[in-house]
Design an enzyme around this catalytic site. Structure first.
Site, PDB file in Angstrom:
ATOM      1  N   GLU A  85       0.966  -1.206   0.004  1.00 26.09           N
ATOM      2  CA  GLU A  85      -0.055   0.040  -0.023  1.00 26.09           C
ATOM      3  C   GLU A  85       0.900   1.431  -0.075  1.00 26.09           C
ATOM      4  OE1 GLU A  85      -3.157  -0.127  -0.318  1.00 26.09           O
ATOM      5  OE2 GLU A  85      -3.812  -2.174  -0.035  1.00 26.09           O
ATOM      6  N   CYS A 149      -7.152  -1.227   8.657  1.00 25.32           N
ATOM      7  CA  CYS A 149      -5.796  -1.316   7.898  1.00 25.32           C
ATOM      8  C   CYS A 149      -5.410  -0.024   7.397  1.00 25.32           C
ATOM      9  CB  CYS A 149      -5.703  -2.248   6.849  1.00 25.32           C
ATOM     10  SG  CYS A 149      -6.103  -4.126   7.128  1.00 25.32           S
ATOM     11  N   HIS A 168      -0.790  -5.674   2.483  1.00 21.93           N
ATOM     12  CA  HIS A 168      -2.004  -6.854   2.619  1.00 21.93           C
ATOM     13  C   HIS A 168      -1.641  -8.076   2.102  1.00 21.93           C
ATOM     14  CE1 HIS A 168      -5.330  -3.592   2.828  1.00 21.93           C
ATOM     15  NE2 HIS A 168      -5.501  -4.386   3.998  1.00 21.93           N
TER      16      HIS A 168
END
Length: 211
Positions: A85, A149, A168
């Site tokens: 991410e 998250c 992730h």
């Protein structure tokens, strides 16, 4: 205490919803077994899926360990690859956590920027890990999903001025085992540390050029 050692903190999440076993915490425990080499002091921590706990736990990890890097790992039921991410987002937290709570403001940090990017170039990490022939597919994303998250990532990025990362992982067996995910995390975090070192060398050189 050996000062040449670098400290890295890696977190995984506890169970929530249909994820009665959270693949992220399994992956982090596998990483702990593998380690990050003798130069790195690795600390792992399991994070409950609760906004308010995250708000106190994330700063306490930074305070306690003074890490060079914090990497948060979470599971995504939609993921089929290990996903890096790039950024965390401040607004849009409407999903209730394990204690049926969500922030009134629906944001992480009132008045904070909408989006904070990691200082780590995730595209570069992705390329390097992919070309290393690890056997685990890695991709990059700009949307960590506006749940715990994303909330954890933004909180950490805000605190660390971007010296955090978020990864992730898919649920276990879809298609990777916990061991596969642990190996992938090891390779990814080693590349991240390498990139941080290069960036710091660059900054150090630039500082020496200014008189």
């Amino acid at each position: 205490m050996d000062n040449s050692k670098r400290t890295v903190v890696v977190t995984g999440f506890g169970p929530f919803g249909e994820h009665t076993v959270n693949a992220s915490w399994i992956a982090v425990q596998e990483l702990k077994k593998l380690g990050l080499g003798s130069e790195v002091d690795l600390h792992v921590s399991e994070v409950p899926v609760e906004y308010q706990t995250v708000q106190s736990l994330v700063p306490s990890l930074w305070k306690k360990h003074h890490p060079q890097l914090v990497v948060h790992v979470g599971v995504s039921g939609m993921a089929t690859t290990v996903t890096l991410e790039k950024c965390g987002r401040n607004h849009g937290y409407k999903g209730l956590d394990n204690s049926s709570f969500c922030p009134d403001s629906q944001c992480c940090i009132v008045g904070g920027p909408d989006c904070i990017n990691s200082v780590i170039d995730m595209e570069s990490v992705c390329k390097r890990v992919t070309s290393s022939g690890l056997g685990v597919a890695v991709s990059v994303s700009k949307d960590a999903g506006r749940y715990l998250c994303d909330f954890t990532y933004y909180t950490s990025l805000h605190l660390s001025h971007g010296r955090s990362a978020f990864v992730h992982v898919p649920p276990l067996g879809k298609p990777y085992s916990g061991e596969d995910l642990g190996r992938a995390l090891q390779a990814i975090i080693q590349e991240m540390l390498e990139l941080i070192d290069q960036a710091e060398e660059k900054i150090h050189c630039q500082q020496q050029h200014f008189h």
